[in-house]
Design a protein around this motif. Structure first.
Motif, PDB file in Angstrom:
ATOM      1  N   SER A 165       0.540  -0.894  -0.018  1.00 44.00           N
ATOM      2  CA  SER A 165      -0.083   0.112  -0.358  1.00 44.00           C
ATOM      3  C   SER A 165       0.904   1.209  -0.323  1.00 44.00           C
ATOM      4  O   SER A 165       0.613   1.771  -0.799  1.00 44.00           O
ATOM      5  CB  SER A 165      -1.274  -0.028   1.137  1.00 44.00           C
ATOM      6  N   ALA A 166       1.804   1.120   0.477  1.00 48.86           N
ATOM      7  CA  ALA A 166       3.023   1.922   1.043  1.00 48.86           C
ATOM      8  C   ALA A 166       3.986   2.493  -0.440  1.00 48.86           C
ATOM      9  O   ALA A 166       3.761   3.779  -1.208  1.00 48.86           O
ATOM     10  CB  ALA A 166       3.720   2.667   2.023  1.00 48.86           C
ATOM     11  N   ALA A 167       3.441   1.316  -1.110  1.00 46.53           N
ATOM     12  CA  ALA A 167       4.722   1.672  -2.510  1.00 46.53           C
ATOM     13  C   ALA A 167       3.792   1.465  -3.573  1.00 46.53           C
ATOM     14  O   ALA A 167       4.369   3.199  -4.074  1.00 46.53           O
ATOM     15  CB  ALA A 167       5.397   0.125  -3.200  1.00 46.53           C
ATOM     16  N   VAL A 168       2.577   1.832  -3.282  1.00 42.34           N
ATOM     17  CA  VAL A 168       1.387   2.358  -4.298  1.00 42.34           C
ATOM     18  C   VAL A 168       1.566   3.600  -4.084  1.00 42.34           C
ATOM     19  O   VAL A 168       1.356   4.612  -5.588  1.00 42.34           O
ATOM     20  CB  VAL A 168       0.580   1.767  -4.258  1.00 42.34           C
ATOM     21  N   ASP A 169       1.368   4.319  -3.331  1.00 38.40           N
ATOM     22  CA  ASP A 169       1.325   5.480  -2.775  1.00 38.40           C
ATOM     23  C   ASP A 169       2.372   6.399  -3.020  1.00 38.40           C
ATOM     24  O   ASP A 169       2.344   7.334  -3.512  1.00 38.40           O
ATOM     25  CB  ASP A 169       0.867   5.883  -1.046  1.00 38.40           C
ATOM     26  N   ILE A 170       3.887   5.260  -2.877  1.00 37.17           N
ATOM     27  CA  ILE A 170       4.902   7.010  -3.015  1.00 37.17           C
ATOM     28  C   ILE A 170       5.284   6.841  -4.685  1.00 37.17           C
ATOM     29  O   ILE A 170       5.547   7.540  -5.258  1.00 37.17           O
ATOM     30  CB  ILE A 170       6.110   5.713  -2.950  1.00 37.17           C
ATOM     31  N   ALA A 171       4.331   5.676  -5.679  1.00 38.96           N
ATOM     32  CA  ALA A 171       4.449   5.427  -7.342  1.00 38.96           C
ATOM     33  C   ALA A 171       3.865   6.439  -7.728  1.00 38.96           C
ATOM     34  O   ALA A 171       4.320   7.583  -9.069  1.00 38.96           O
ATOM     35  CB  ALA A 171       3.788   4.066  -7.208  1.00 38.96           C
ATOM     36  N   ARG A 172       2.649   6.618  -7.027  1.00 32.85           N
ATOM     37  CA  ARG A 172       1.479   7.622  -7.506  1.00 32.85           C
ATOM     38  C   ARG A 172       2.386   8.981  -7.574  1.00 32.85           C
ATOM     39  O   ARG A 172       1.881  10.174  -8.498  1.00 32.85           O
ATOM     40  CB  ARG A 172       0.459   6.847  -7.232  1.00 32.85           C
ATOM     41  N   SER A 173       2.571   9.187  -6.342  1.00 31.49           N
ATOM     42  CA  SER A 173       3.482  10.407  -5.801  1.00 31.49           C
ATOM     43  C   SER A 173       4.149  10.728  -6.829  1.00 31.49           C
ATOM     44  O   SER A 173       4.141  12.586  -6.828  1.00 31.49           O
ATOM     45  CB  SER A 173       3.650  10.639  -4.382  1.00 31.49           C
ATOM     46  N   LEU A 174       5.360   9.802  -7.410  1.00 30.60           N
ATOM     47  CA  LEU A 174       5.827  10.557  -7.967  1.00 30.60           C
ATOM     48  C   LEU A 174       6.060  10.331  -9.372  1.00 30.60           C
ATOM     49  O   LEU A 174       7.017  10.202 -10.538  1.00 30.60           O
ATOM     50  CB  LEU A 174       6.994   9.348  -7.993  1.00 30.60           C
ATOM     51  N   GLY A 175       4.860  10.002  -9.741  1.00 28.85           N
ATOM     52  CA  GLY A 175       4.879   9.339 -11.437  1.00 28.85           C
ATOM     53  C   GLY A 175       5.686   7.968 -11.875  1.00 28.85           C
ATOM     54  O   GLY A 175       5.530   7.824 -12.892  1.00 28.85           O
ATOM     55  N   LEU A 176       5.312   6.808 -10.922  1.00 30.31           N
ATOM     56  CA  LEU A 176       6.610   5.722 -11.785  1.00 30.31           C
ATOM     57  C   LEU A 176       5.133   5.162 -11.883  1.00 30.31           C
ATOM     58  O   LEU A 176       3.975   4.645 -10.657  1.00 30.31           O
ATOM     59  CB  LEU A 176       7.377   5.267 -10.837  1.00 30.31           C
ATOM     60  N   SER A 177       5.641   4.204 -12.447  1.00 32.34           N
ATOM     61  CA  SER A 177       4.694   3.061 -13.108  1.00 32.34           C
ATOM     62  C   SER A 177       4.572   1.633 -11.915  1.00 32.34           C
ATOM     63  O   SER A 177       6.220   1.933 -11.299  1.00 32.34           O
ATOM     64  CB  SER A 177       4.972   2.437 -13.949  1.00 32.34           C
ATOM     65  N   GLU A 178       3.760   0.531 -11.811  1.00 31.76           N
ATOM     66  CA  GLU A 178       3.591   0.021 -11.136  1.00 31.76           C
ATOM     67  C   GLU A 178       4.482  -0.753 -10.889  1.00 31.76           C
ATOM     68  O   GLU A 178       5.142  -1.087 -10.395  1.00 31.76           O
ATOM     69  CB  GLU A 178       2.285  -0.837 -11.439  1.00 31.76           C
ATOM     70  N   LEU A 179       5.244  -0.756 -12.753  1.00 39.76           N
ATOM     71  CA  LEU A 179       6.409  -2.057 -12.721  1.00 39.76           C
ATOM     72  C   LEU A 179       7.656  -1.875 -12.622  1.00 39.76           C
ATOM     73  O   LEU A 179       8.677  -1.501 -11.079  1.00 39.76           O
ATOM     74  CB  LEU A 179       6.258  -2.134 -14.212  1.00 39.76           C
ATOM     75  N   VAL A 180       7.631  -0.383 -12.411  1.00 35.34           N
ATOM     76  CA  VAL A 180       9.083   0.795 -11.825  1.00 35.34           C
ATOM     77  C   VAL A 180       8.956   0.509 -10.752  1.00 35.34           C
ATOM     78  O   VAL A 180      10.596  -0.097  -9.732  1.00 35.34           O
ATOM     79  CB  VAL A 180       9.126   1.400 -13.006  1.00 35.34           C
ATOM     80  N   ILE A 181       8.215   0.652  -9.452  1.00 32.75           N
ATOM     81  CA  ILE A 181       8.194   0.642  -8.037  1.00 32.75           C
ATOM     82  C   ILE A 181       8.304  -0.610  -7.870  1.00 32.75           C
ATOM     83  O   ILE A 181       9.097  -1.569  -6.580  1.00 32.75           O
ATOM     84  CB  ILE A 181       6.956   1.339  -7.800  1.00 32.75           C
ATOM     85  N   GLY A 182       7.637  -2.116  -8.801  1.00 29.60           N
ATOM     86  CA  GLY A 182       8.293  -3.467  -8.660  1.00 29.60           C
ATOM     87  C   GLY A 182       9.391  -3.278  -8.629  1.00 29.60           C
ATOM     88  O   GLY A 182      10.279  -4.229  -7.860  1.00 29.60           O
ATOM     89  N   LEU A 183      10.364  -2.778 -10.062  1.00 29.24           N
ATOM     90  CA  LEU A 183      11.029  -3.019 -10.178  1.00 29.24           C
ATOM     91  C   LEU A 183      12.660  -2.775  -9.101  1.00 29.24           C
ATOM     92  O   LEU A 183      13.981  -3.330  -9.403  1.00 29.24           O
ATOM     93  CB  LEU A 183      11.703  -3.022 -11.655  1.00 29.24           C
ATOM     94  N   THR A 184      12.413  -2.325  -8.204  1.00 27.86           N
ATOM     95  CA  THR A 184      12.858  -0.799  -8.083  1.00 27.86           C
ATOM     96  C   THR A 184      12.701  -0.723  -6.278  1.00 27.86           C
ATOM     97  O   THR A 184      13.332  -1.960  -5.586  1.00 27.86           O
ATOM     98  CB  THR A 184      13.297   0.522  -7.967  1.00 27.86           C
ATOM     99  N   ILE A 185      11.489   0.115  -5.553  1.00 27.22           N
ATOM    100  CA  ILE A 185      11.617   0.360  -4.268  1.00 27.22           C
ATOM    101  C   ILE A 185      10.819  -1.221  -4.071  1.00 27.22           C
ATOM    102  O   ILE A 185      11.484  -1.864  -2.970  1.00 27.22           O
ATOM    103  CB  ILE A 185      10.847   1.124  -3.690  1.00 27.22           C
ATOM    104  N   VAL A 186      10.033  -2.064  -4.266  1.00 32.35           N
ATOM    105  CA  VAL A 186       9.866  -3.255  -3.031  1.00 32.35           C
ATOM    106  C   VAL A 186      10.994  -4.031  -3.624  1.00 32.35           C
ATOM    107  O   VAL A 186      10.636  -5.172  -2.821  1.00 32.35           O
ATOM    108  CB  VAL A 186       8.297  -3.439  -4.209  1.00 32.35           C
ATOM    109  N   ALA A 187      11.531  -4.570  -4.879  1.00 32.87           N
ATOM    110  CA  ALA A 187      12.335  -5.069  -5.012  1.00 32.87           C
ATOM    111  C   ALA A 187      13.805  -5.284  -4.412  1.00 32.87           C
ATOM    112  O   ALA A 187      14.068  -6.245  -3.735  1.00 32.87           O
ATOM    113  CB  ALA A 187      12.731  -5.566  -6.667  1.00 32.87           C
ATOM    114  N   ALA A 188      14.070  -4.132  -3.774  1.00 37.48           N
ATOM    115  CA  ALA A 188      14.825  -3.683  -2.825  1.00 37.48           C
ATOM    116  C   ALA A 188      15.175  -4.423  -2.058  1.00 37.48           C
ATOM    117  O   ALA A 188      15.313  -4.671  -0.392  1.00 37.48           O
ATOM    118  CB  ALA A 188      15.705  -2.860  -3.221  1.00 37.48           C
TER     119      ALA A 188
END
Length: 335
Positions: A203-226
């Motif tokens: 939930s927090a990752a999705v909120d951050i992705a939306r605030s930064l204009g990142l796609s779900e794929l990119v947030i999954g590849l970076t923040i969530v993956a790391a």
């Protein structure tokens, strides 16, 4: 607020994975399970439990980009960052032949997601089922290999496993990890922390992705993956500091196999996984290249030097820079 929730939930995921791995490994060793089998399965797969929890949660919430990106990004992070940093701390010398066999399995599993290209950019349920069956077959082969392993290999793996998990072979006084009820309590607490923490984390990752204009794929590849790969990083670095860096290879190879066959397979069984065109064109090939890079490294005497570890880490940094450069307006936003 979302950043604080992300950090707090990540800490909860890490603690949950630590409790699960320690409890399950100690209980398995106490029950007489082969240390080789424990090292190749429970440790490697147990440290992947945050990825499993995050991907299953993301799938159940319809965030399929995070689910797929998490698996791809975690496998890239595992090789580029974790093995890279581990080799920088202490050069890795591999002496167990079973790991090389598992490397071949990891390479084969890394090709499976490309099937999405021929299936309408989607991993359907039936392919997810094939992946899970492949994981079961791998577990069985690991069990057979553990039973056939020589006494020297079994003793080496047991010693490394006990070093990395801080489990003494002959404690002078009884410890809680020697008690079955405490191991079971750790397993239950770890699972509870993983379930609750993964919900908050996604939930927090999705909120951050939306605030930064990142796609779900990119947030999954970076923040969530790391973030979900932190248990593997901690386990591997601790093993390197304690002069047992070769256990990191088994940890990472087992984790990557579980990510592809287990996490992606289970997620696809829950809901067919959408594979974005970007993932097929860029991220999946990069993941396969990182996996292929281990072949020559391990073939050269089964050694990963500090220079090679630095090259792996630098390659990961370059990948992230290129990935973020593809996000419209990203550098303008963060500058």
């Amino acid at each position: 607020m979302a950043t604080l929730v992300l950090i707090g939930s990540l800490a909860l995921l890490t603690l949950g994975a630590e409790a699960l791995v320690r409890g399950a490994s100690a209980l398995a060793l106490r029950m007489g399970v082969s240390p080789l089998f424990v090292g190749l399965t429970i440790v490697g797969f147990g440290t992947s439990s945050p990825e499993l929890a995050a991907s299953v949660t993301a799938t159940s919430q319809g965030q399929l980009g995070i689910s797929v990106g998490n698996v791809i990004g975690s496998n890239i992070f595992n090789v580029g960052v974790i093995l890279g940093i581990t080799a920088l701390v202490s050069p890795i010398v591999l002496g167990v032949a079973a790991i090389r066999r598992d490397l071949a399995i990891m390479l084969a599993a890394s090709v499976l997601p490309f099937a999405g290209a021929a299936l309408g950019y989607e991993i359907p349920r039936w392919l997810g089922g094939v992946m899970v069956l492949g994981l079961v077959a791998f577990l069985w082969s690991a069990y057979v290999a553990a039973r056939k392993a020589g006494r020297a290999d079994r003793a080496a793996i047991e010693a490394e496993l006990r070093v990395s998990l801080d489990i003494p072979s002959a404690p002078a006084t009884p410890r809680l990890l020697d008690r079955a009820w405490f191991c079971a309590l750790l397993i239950a607490a770890g699972l509870a922390a993983l379930i609750f923490g993964s919900s908050l984390f996604v939930s927090a990752a999705v909120d951050i992705a939306r605030s930064l204009g990142l796609s779900e794929l990119v947030i999954g590849l970076t923040i969530v993956a790391a973030g979900t790969s932190m248990p593997e990083l901690v386990t591997s670095v601790v093993a390197a500091v304690r002069k047992s860096p070769d256990i990191a290879v088994g940890n990472i190879v087992g984790s990557n196999i579980f990510n592809l066959l287990g996490i992606l397979g289970i997620s696809s069984l829950i809901h067919p996984q959408r594979v974005a065109p970007q993932a097929l064109a860029i991220d999946l090939p990069i993941m396969l290249l990182f996996a292929l890079a281990l072949g020559p490294l391990l073939a050269s005497g089964g050694r990963i030097s500090r220079r090679e570890g630095g090259a792996l880490f630098a390659a990961y940094i370059a990948y992230v820079v290129v990935l973020l450069s593809l996000v419209p307006g990203w550098f303008a936003t963060v500058s």
